[in-house]
Design an enzyme around this catalytic site. Structure first.
Site, short mmCIF file in Angstrom:
data_model
loop_
_atom_site.label_atom_id
_atom_site.label_comp_id
_atom_site.label_asym_id
_atom_site.label_seq_id
_atom_site.Cartn_x
_atom_site.Cartn_y
_atom_site.Cartn_z
N SER A 140 0.82 -1.22 0.00
CA SER A 140 0.00 0.00 0.00
C SER A 140 0.85 1.27 0.00
O SER A 140 0.41 2.31 -0.47
CB SER A 140 -0.93 0.01 1.21
OG SER A 140 -0.19 -0.09 2.42
N ASP A 194 -4.03 7.49 10.10
CA ASP A 194 -3.73 6.15 10.62
C ASP A 194 -2.31 6.05 11.16
O ASP A 194 -1.95 5.06 11.81
CB ASP A 194 -3.99 5.07 9.56
CG ASP A 194 -3.09 5.20 8.33
OD1 ASP A 194 -2.12 5.97 8.35
OD2 ASP A 194 -3.37 4.49 7.33
N HIS A 249 0.40 5.34 6.77
CA HIS A 249 0.56 5.66 5.36
C HIS A 249 0.88 7.14 5.15
O HIS A 249 0.22 8.00 5.74
CB HIS A 249 -0.71 5.30 4.58
CG HIS A 249 -1.02 3.84 4.60
ND1 HIS A 249 -1.86 3.29 5.55
CD2 HIS A 249 -0.59 2.83 3.81
CE1 HIS A 249 -1.95 1.98 5.33
NE2 HIS A 249 -1.19 1.68 4.29
#
Length: 257
Positions: A79, A225, A228
């Site tokens: 990701s 979060d 990221h």
């Protein structure tokens, strides 16, 4: 007749290539034969040379295409590479592509990031992720291995196989290292953090120590979060890894010859 006195013939067609060769042969600059005896020097069959001209032209065109074709770099990752939570234009591959082009490089950076992938997952999809027209590879996997607390020995074995397969294809590789969360303990951290440089060194690959260098744990550079990077964080990643990617491009160019 001296070669510089030949009639100018524009390049760009089989006919023009044949005409040019015919002029050289008729000038006597290259000894040749027709249907008669060999003239002084080395005898060359004029008809064979004329038939070979289209092949020489095709070879010249192929070399030219190879030199003008952009260097294709595949960014193989999770990701962090795919661009989780940011627009496509702010993903790592897109930002890296723009940064390289701003420096004058003729490149295409392809996004082969899949959210949630471990090194084992990347290995499983390696062949179709790379394709046949790739010139170089950035491997940025391992973050999910650490977050899940997977055995570092298994991650090492999978990364070894992955990088080995890329190198066996004759492709230059840049391995981006990852770091384990410190709450997993000193033994785990030591076993995990050190595996990336070991694999890169084994295969003579380029190595960038930590993909998230300058970004990790910085709230201004990460999404809510805390994992990221946001667009500003991606910009920092690209800025710091760029010199290593330039070395990767140089290796890809050298491979083309």
């Amino acid at each position: 007749m001296p070669l510089f006195a030949l009639e100018p013939v524009p390049f760009g067609s089989k006919r023009s290539e044949r005409k040019r060769l015919a002029q050289v042969l008729d000038s006597g600059a290259i000894p040749c034969r027709s249907d008669g005896p060999i003239r002084a020097g080395i005898g060359l069959d004029r008809r064979a040379l004329l038939l070979a001209a289209p092949l020489a032209l095709l070879s010249r065109i192929s070399e030219s295409v190879a030199q003008t074709k952009p260097i294709k770099i595949v960014a193989l990752g999770d990701s962090l590479t795919a661009g989780f939570g940011v627009d496509d234009r702010d993903s790592f591959p897109s930002r890296l592509d723009a940064a390289l082009k701003a420096r004058g490089y003729h490149v295409i950076v392809s996004n082969a990031g899949v959210s949630g992938d471990t090194v084992d997952d990347g290995l499983a999809r390696l062949d179709w992720a790379l394709g046949d027209d790739v010139d170089a590879v950035i491997v940025a996997l391992g973050a999910n291995d650490a977050l899940r607390g997977l055995n570092p020995a298994a991650t090492r074995a999978n990364l070894d196989m992955l990088v080995g397969r890329i190198v066996n294809r004759g492709l230059p590789v840049l391995v981006a290292g990852m770091a384990a969360p410190r709450n997993l303990g000193e033994a785990y951290v030591a076993a995990f953090d050190g595996l990336f440089v070991d694999v890169a060194t084994k295969y003579g690959a380029l190595f960038y120590p930590f993909f998230l260098d300058g970004v990790v744990l910085n709230p201004r550079l990460n999404q809510p979060d805390g994992i990221h990077p946001n667009p500003a964080g991606v910009a920092v990643i690209v800025e710091r890894i760029l010199p290593s990617v330039e070395k990767l491009v140089a290796r890809a160019k050298a491979r083309r010859g």
